[in-house]
Design a protein around this motif. Structure first.
Motif, PDB file in Angstrom:
ATOM      1  N   TYR A 260       0.807  -1.235   0.002  1.00 56.41           N
ATOM      2  CA  TYR A 260       0.011   0.021   0.045  1.00 56.41           C
ATOM      3  C   TYR A 260       0.830   1.309   0.047  1.00 56.41           C
ATOM      4  CZ  TYR A 260      -4.060  -2.890   1.014  1.00 56.41           C
ATOM      5  OH  TYR A 260      -5.066  -3.644   1.046  1.00 56.41           O
ATOM      6  N   SER A 261       2.043   1.273   0.260  1.00 58.90           N
ATOM      7  CA  SER A 261       2.888   2.670   0.466  1.00 58.90           C
ATOM      8  C   SER A 261       3.316   3.082  -0.834  1.00 58.90           C
ATOM      9  CB  SER A 261       4.128   2.282   1.299  1.00 58.90           C
ATOM     10  OG  SER A 261       4.974   1.570   0.793  1.00 58.90           O
ATOM     11  N   GLU A 262       3.322   2.350  -1.669  1.00 60.00           N
ATOM     12  CA  GLU A 262       3.718   2.973  -3.402  1.00 60.00           C
ATOM     13  C   GLU A 262       5.273   3.458  -3.002  1.00 60.00           C
ATOM     14  OE1 GLU A 262       0.559   5.310  -5.068  1.00 60.00           O
ATOM     15  OE2 GLU A 262      -0.806   3.968  -4.583  1.00 60.00           O
ATOM     16  N   GLY A 263       5.958   2.995  -2.131  1.00 63.14           N
ATOM     17  CA  GLY A 263       7.245   3.877  -2.041  1.00 63.14           C
ATOM     18  C   GLY A 263       7.100   5.039  -1.560  1.00 63.14           C
ATOM     19  N   LYS A 264       6.043   5.657  -0.910  1.00 65.87           N
ATOM     20  CA  LYS A 264       5.842   7.016  -0.433  1.00 65.87           C
ATOM     21  C   LYS A 264       5.845   6.743   0.979  1.00 65.87           C
ATOM     22  CE  LYS A 264       3.323   8.627  -4.495  1.00 65.87           C
ATOM     23  NZ  LYS A 264       2.127   9.093  -4.904  1.00 65.87           N
ATOM     24  N   PRO A 265       6.000   8.211   1.875  1.00 71.74           N
ATOM     25  CA  PRO A 265       6.106   7.872   3.317  1.00 71.74           C
ATOM     26  C   PRO A 265       4.747   7.478   4.114  1.00 71.74           C
ATOM     27  CG  PRO A 265       6.655  10.323   2.424  1.00 71.74           C
ATOM     28  CD  PRO A 265       6.089   9.422   1.288  1.00 71.74           C
TER      29      PRO A 265
ATOM     30  N   ASN B 234      11.212  16.886  11.211  1.00 65.25           N
ATOM     31  CA  ASN B 234      11.627  17.616  10.185  1.00 65.25           C
ATOM     32  C   ASN B 234      12.250  16.707   9.092  1.00 65.25           C
ATOM     33  OD1 ASN B 234      10.966  20.287  10.883  1.00 65.25           O
ATOM     34  ND2 ASN B 234      13.363  20.552  12.121  1.00 65.25           N
ATOM     35  N   LEU B 235      12.845  15.514   9.542  1.00 66.05           N
ATOM     36  CA  LEU B 235      13.223  14.562   8.469  1.00 66.05           C
ATOM     37  C   LEU B 235      12.136  13.966   7.797  1.00 66.05           C
ATOM     38  CD1 LEU B 235      15.983  12.382  10.340  1.00 66.05           C
ATOM     39  CD2 LEU B 235      16.259  13.957   8.281  1.00 66.05           C
ATOM     40  N   PHE B 236      11.114  13.681   8.579  1.00 70.14           N
ATOM     41  CA  PHE B 236       9.790  13.064   7.892  1.00 70.14           C
ATOM     42  C   PHE B 236       9.009  13.984   7.088  1.00 70.14           C
ATOM     43  CE2 PHE B 236       5.334  11.524   7.882  1.00 70.14           C
ATOM     44  CZ  PHE B 236       6.023  10.059   7.406  1.00 70.14           C
ATOM     45  N   ARG B 237       9.166  15.365   7.513  1.00 66.23           N
ATOM     46  CA  ARG B 237       8.329  16.352   6.806  1.00 66.23           C
ATOM     47  C   ARG B 237       8.796  16.668   5.382  1.00 66.23           C
ATOM     48  NH1 ARG B 237       8.487  20.013  10.419  1.00 66.23           N
ATOM     49  NH2 ARG B 237       6.394  19.383  11.552  1.00 66.23           N
ATOM     50  N   GLN B 238      10.156  16.534   5.349  1.00 69.53           N
ATOM     51  CA  GLN B 238      11.045  16.901   4.256  1.00 69.53           C
ATOM     52  C   GLN B 238      11.021  15.558   3.352  1.00 69.53           C
ATOM     53  OE1 GLN B 238      14.889  18.189   5.638  1.00 69.53           O
ATOM     54  NE2 GLN B 238      13.808  20.081   6.931  1.00 69.53           N
ATOM     55  N   GLY B 239      10.718  14.537   3.531  1.00 68.42           N
ATOM     56  CA  GLY B 239      10.431  13.256   2.699  1.00 68.42           C
ATOM     57  C   GLY B 239      12.015  12.543   2.866  1.00 68.42           C
ATOM     58  N   ASP B 240      12.923  13.108   3.920  1.00 68.28           N
ATOM     59  CA  ASP B 240      14.090  12.222   3.992  1.00 68.28           C
ATOM     60  C   ASP B 240      14.018  10.781   4.951  1.00 68.28           C
ATOM     61  OD1 ASP B 240      15.761  14.249   2.542  1.00 68.28           O
ATOM     62  OD2 ASP B 240      15.558  15.295   4.395  1.00 68.28           O
ATOM     63  N   LEU B 241      12.978  10.853   5.604  1.00 70.20           N
ATOM     64  CA  LEU B 241      12.452   9.493   6.470  1.00 70.20           C
ATOM     65  C   LEU B 241      11.501   8.833   6.032  1.00 70.20           C
ATOM     66  CD1 LEU B 241      13.862   8.498   9.024  1.00 70.20           C
ATOM     67  CD2 LEU B 241      11.992   9.582  10.307  1.00 70.20           C
ATOM     68  N   PRO B 242      11.630   7.785   5.256  1.00 69.50           N
ATOM     69  CA  PRO B 242      10.492   7.101   4.622  1.00 69.50           C
ATOM     70  C   PRO B 242       9.390   6.583   5.670  1.00 69.50           C
ATOM     71  CG  PRO B 242      12.449   6.229   3.629  1.00 69.50           C
ATOM     72  CD  PRO B 242      12.941   7.101   5.009  1.00 69.50           C
TER      73      PRO B 242
ATOM     74  N   ASN C  79       1.966  19.248  11.704  1.00 68.43           N
ATOM     75  CA  ASN C  79       1.482  18.660  10.105  1.00 68.43           C
ATOM     76  C   ASN C  79       2.690  17.815   9.582  1.00 68.43           C
ATOM     77  OD1 ASN C  79       0.990  19.101   7.593  1.00 68.43           O
ATOM     78  ND2 ASN C  79       2.241  20.877   7.071  1.00 68.43           N
ATOM     79  N   LEU C  80       2.400  16.471   9.795  1.00 71.91           N
ATOM     80  CA  LEU C  80       3.098  15.466   9.428  1.00 71.91           C
ATOM     81  C   LEU C  80       2.486  14.247   8.690  1.00 71.91           C
ATOM     82  CD1 LEU C  80       5.670  14.682  12.420  1.00 71.91           C
ATOM     83  CD2 LEU C  80       6.173  15.897  10.319  1.00 71.91           C
TER      84      LEU C  80
END
Length: 431
Positions: free
Chosen positions: A278-283, A354-362, A375-376
């Motif tokens: 289900y993740s489609e490689g996204k967060p 911040n890591l997750f918000r910026q897309g660096d932490l999957p 807002n995450l």
């Protein structure tokens, strides 16, 4: 822009342009080409009246902008824009969200003479005297309660409150914290009545306190509006959600002799296949009921699932991991998995957010408290078990809590759809 296309499709001529905002304040909203469907619908009530307003709108509908419009309305009504004799109060239940609002609103409003301060449980020895030179006070319900219990000793300060903004007003229904929110709102209504009485005796005119109450999950918006003083109330359906959400409830067998804690552990072994599907490689954001479960789940994912990281992500995660003092949190971050709960120090939580918000932490594994306000958003949200633990043992999450968690699914800047998985027992799925 996915969000902009959604707005055009849903509202067409009903969209309101940012250029409606008076020029000095237009830069506050310069991130948006125009207001979205929800913001456009409430614009007249917020920007062109001084009425209190209660709004229920889906997560991701841009409710923060509504608060900002209310602040702009107050500023435009002041003589020469002089904010020095006014106080704006913003109440939200999460300390990390208070800090987020402080940083954001300081950038946006400091040029208009608004001096912001955040007062929460982490703010030691703060009293009314510390607030004299601050116009925008950002606080949790508990802290504002403690500050205002003896408000009559500080009448000059509290009687200049002109705008009282309540985020996550559904908290009224929370067993442990709802009474505190009810108390502070009732207290501010008492202050308002006291101010009105003084005005009537003196013959002078004075603006009453304006209440703006927002939530994504309050079902009885009409009742709350009547309690506050019968202001306009506006309720939006899930159809107004910028990113369409697919909700899936998955039931699993549980031995009656197995404790909820052991069942929760067993769900760890379901996560690998669900995330791949289900993740489609996204967060991905995973909610757990306890701090221990948060850490165990994060470690299990690190051991069972190979998360693809590009070289840039690897370097960023290694660099940031070296800044974290918590050994266990550092170890999972290097593999692309973070965890977040109240047991971590503030600096570590902020770095991980911040890591997750910026897309660096999957992948981020967290406790349910992160569901409120911060807002995450993620493409995939997994609620791992529908039972949580409190002082009385395990109990079912409230419907509001579930809606808050799954509401984190969907990133308007990147997604046109999102998925929320709710993992529970077969018995609870049926019921």
């Amino acid at each position: 822009c996915v969000l902009f296309n959604f707005i055009i499709k849903m509202c067409n001529s009903d969209i309101r342009n940012v250029e409606e905002i008076p020029p000095p304040y237009r830069n506050i909203f310069n991130e948006y080409p125009c207001f979205n469907a929800v913001q456009s619908r409430v614009l007249d009530d917020i920007l062109y009246t001084d009425d209190s307003v209660v709004v229920s709108a889906p997560t991701g509908a841009g409710k923060t902008v509504i608060f900002e419009l209310a602040i702009v309305r107050l500023l435009t009504g002041l003589n020469n824009g002089d904010i020095s004799q006014c106080k704006i109060i913003y109440i939200c239940p999460i300390k990390s969200l208070c800090q987020e609002r402080l940083i954001d609103w300081h950038k946006k409003f400091s040029t208009f003479g608004i001096n912001c301060i955040s007062v929460t449980g982490d703010s030691e020895n703060v009293n009314f005297h510390h607030l004299v030179n601050h116009n925008l006070i950002i606080s949790t319900p508990e802290k504002w309660d403690s500050l205002t219990r003896k408000w009559r000793d500080n009448e000059k300060l509290i009687k200049v409150v002109k705008l009282f903004m309540i985020d996550e007003v559904h908290l009224l229904n929370e067993e442990s914290r709802g009474s505190t929110l009810e108390v502070i709102v009732s207290r501010m209504k008492t202050v308002e009545n006291s101010v009105s009485s003084c005005v009537n005796e003196s013959g002078n005119h004075s603006q009453k306190i304006r209440f703006i109450a927002l939530s994504a999950t309050v079902p009885n918006v009409e009742d709350i509006a009547e309690w506050i003083g019968k202001p306009p109330n506006i309720k939006f359906s899930e159809e107004m959600r910028p990113v369409k959400l697919k909700k899936i409830v998955l039931g699993y067998n549980r031995n009656p002799k197995t404790s909820p804690f052991k069942f929760d552990i067993s769900l760890n072994y379901k996560l690998q296949s669900l995330m791949i599907q289900y993740s489609e490689g996204k967060p991905t954001l995973i909610f757990c009921s306890t701090r221990k479960s948060v850490e165990m789940t994060a470690n299990h994912i690190v051991q069972s699932l190979k998360i693809h990281l590009n070289e840039e992500q690897k370097n960023k995660l290694m660099e940031v991991a070296n800044l974290i003092t918590d050994v266990k949190a550092k170890a999972t971050i290097r593999h692309g998995v973070g965890y977040h709960h109240a047991g971590l120090i503030h600096e570590t939580r902020h770095i991980i957010e911040n890591l997750f918000r910026q897309g660096d932490l999957p992948v981020l594994v967290t406790s349910s408290t992160l569901a409120m306000g911060v807002n995450l958003p993620a493409h995939l949200v997994i609620v791992k078990s529908t039972k949580c633990y409190d002082n009385c043992g395990f109990r079912d999450y409230t419907e509001t809590a579930i809606h808050q968690m799954i509401g984190r699914a969907g990133r308007p800047q990147f997604d046109t759809s999102a998925t929320a998985l709710i993992l529970t027992t077969n018995d609870d799925k049926v019921s």
